[in-house]
Design a protein around this motif. Structure first.
Motif, PDB file in Angstrom:
ATOM      1  N   VAL A   1       0.873  -1.166   0.000  1.00 38.65           N
ATOM      2  CA  VAL A   1       0.000   0.000   0.000  1.00 38.65           C
ATOM      3  C   VAL A   1       0.913   1.219   0.000  1.00 38.65           C
ATOM      4  O   VAL A   1       1.738   1.376   0.901  1.00 38.65           O
ATOM      5  CB  VAL A   1      -0.939   0.035   1.224  1.00 38.65           C
ATOM      6  N   ILE A   2       0.791   2.031  -1.018  1.00 38.61           N
ATOM      7  CA  ILE A   2       1.615   3.220  -1.146  1.00 38.61           C
ATOM      8  C   ILE A   2       0.694   4.432  -1.039  1.00 38.61           C
ATOM      9  O   ILE A   2      -0.186   4.627  -1.880  1.00 38.61           O
ATOM     10  CB  ILE A   2       2.374   3.225  -2.485  1.00 38.61           C
ATOM     11  N   VAL A   3       0.879   5.212   0.015  1.00 46.57           N
ATOM     12  CA  VAL A   3       0.085   6.416   0.222  1.00 46.57           C
ATOM     13  C   VAL A   3       0.915   7.596  -0.264  1.00 46.57           C
ATOM     14  O   VAL A   3       2.003   7.850   0.252  1.00 46.57           O
ATOM     15  CB  VAL A   3      -0.302   6.591   1.705  1.00 46.57           C
ATOM     16  N   SER A   4       0.405   8.291  -1.260  1.00 46.50           N
ATOM     17  CA  SER A   4       1.087   9.459  -1.829  1.00 46.50           C
ATOM     18  C   SER A   4       0.292  10.705  -1.489  1.00 46.50           C
ATOM     19  O   SER A   4      -0.912  10.770  -1.748  1.00 46.50           O
ATOM     20  CB  SER A   4       1.199   9.338  -3.352  1.00 46.50           C
ATOM     21  N   GLU A   5       0.988  11.668  -0.923  1.00 51.82           N
ATOM     22  CA  GLU A   5       0.344  12.937  -0.621  1.00 51.82           C
ATOM     23  C   GLU A   5       0.624  13.914  -1.765  1.00 51.82           C
ATOM     24  O   GLU A   5       1.776  14.199  -2.078  1.00 51.82           O
ATOM     25  CB  GLU A   5       0.845  13.488   0.706  1.00 51.82           C
ATOM     26  N   VAL A   6      -0.433  14.386  -2.367  1.00 53.14           N
ATOM     27  CA  VAL A   6      -0.343  15.289  -3.507  1.00 53.14           C
ATOM     28  C   VAL A   6      -0.225  16.717  -2.977  1.00 53.14           C
ATOM     29  O   VAL A   6      -1.052  17.142  -2.155  1.00 53.14           O
ATOM     30  CB  VAL A   6      -1.585  15.125  -4.416  1.00 53.14           C
ATOM     31  N   PRO A   7       0.792  17.465  -3.409  1.00 57.46           N
ATOM     32  CA  PRO A   7       0.961  18.831  -2.911  1.00 57.46           C
ATOM     33  C   PRO A   7      -0.279  19.690  -3.155  1.00 57.46           C
ATOM     34  O   PRO A   7      -0.961  19.555  -4.165  1.00 57.46           O
ATOM     35  CB  PRO A   7       2.149  19.368  -3.709  1.00 57.46           C
ATOM     36  N   SER A   8      -0.556  20.575  -2.215  1.00 60.12           N
ATOM     37  CA  SER A   8      -1.680  21.489  -2.354  1.00 60.12           C
ATOM     38  C   SER A   8      -1.517  22.304  -3.625  1.00 60.12           C
ATOM     39  O   SER A   8      -0.426  22.791  -3.936  1.00 60.12           O
ATOM     40  CB  SER A   8      -1.769  22.420  -1.148  1.00 60.12           C
TER      41      SER A   8
END
Length: 163
Positions: A112-119
Motif C-alpha cells: 500500500v503506497i500512500v502518496s500525498e499530492v501537494p496542495s
C-alpha cells in the motif's frame, strides 16, 4: 478525497468480492483522512480495481505462487499524519485480503503506497482544488483547516519557472 487504485491479477476476486471491496475502499480512506462519509465526500472518493494478466506480474522475477496486490492511495497533503497513514495502510490491506479470501503462502502480498499530492496540484473537472479549499468545501472543523493551512504555508511547493 482519496483516489484509490488496486492493481491485481485477473481472477483474484469474485464479482461479489470486487463490488464489496470497491464499496469499502473509499469509506476506509475517508475515515482515515478524517472526512465525514456522506454523499458529497463519496462523490469525490474514487476507487479503481485494475486487473492485469497474471503472467504480467511477478514476485522475485518468478511466476506468482499467490495473488499479490499493489494499492496506490493518493490523498491531498494536509489530511494525513503518520498515525492515520498507518491505520489506512492496515485497513486497506485487510480489506484486500478479505476480498481475496485465500490464505496465501506467508510471503508478502499487499503493498500500500500512500502518496500525498501537494496542495494546488490536484484538479477536479478543470479546476485546481487546493487542500484548504477542499477541507472548507467538505465542512471540516475550522480549527483543523487553520492548522492545515498553517502547515502547508510552512512547507510551500518549490515553483521554478522555465525562464
Amino acid at each position: 478525497m482519496p483516489l484509490v487504485e488496486v492493481i491485481h491479477p485477473e481472477g483474484a476476486f469474485t464479482p461479489k468480492a470486487r463490488q464489496d471491496l470497491l464499496g469499502k475502499l473509499s469509506t476506509i480512506c475517508l475515515r482515515w483522512e478524517g472526512i465525514e462519509d456522506n454523499e458529497t465526500s463519496q462523490s469525490i472518493a474514487w476507487a479503481y480495481l485494475d486487473a492485469r494478466p497474471a503472467d504480467s506480474i511477478s514476485a522475485a522475477g518468478l511466476p506468482l505462487t499467490q495473488q499479490i496486490y499493489r494499492a496506490n492511495v493518493q490523498v491531498m497533503v494536509g489530511f494525513m499524519d503518520y498515525e492515520r497513514i498507518e491505520g489506512m495502510v492496515a485497513d486497506v490491506t485487510e480489506a484486500i485480503l478479505e476480498a481475496d479470501g485465500t490464505a496465501g503462502t506467508g510471503a508478502a502480498r499487499v503493498y500500500v503506497i500512500v502518496s500525498e499530492v501537494p496542495s494546488g496540484t490536484w484538479g477536479v473537472d478543470g479546476k485546481v482544488w487546493p487542500s484548504v479549499f477542499t477541507a472548507e468545501t467538505l465542512g471540516l472543523d475550522p480549527d483543523r483547516v487553520a492548522r492545515m493551512d498553517e502547515a502547508i504555508q510552512g512547507r510551500p511547493r518549490v515553483d521554478v519557472p522555465l525562464k
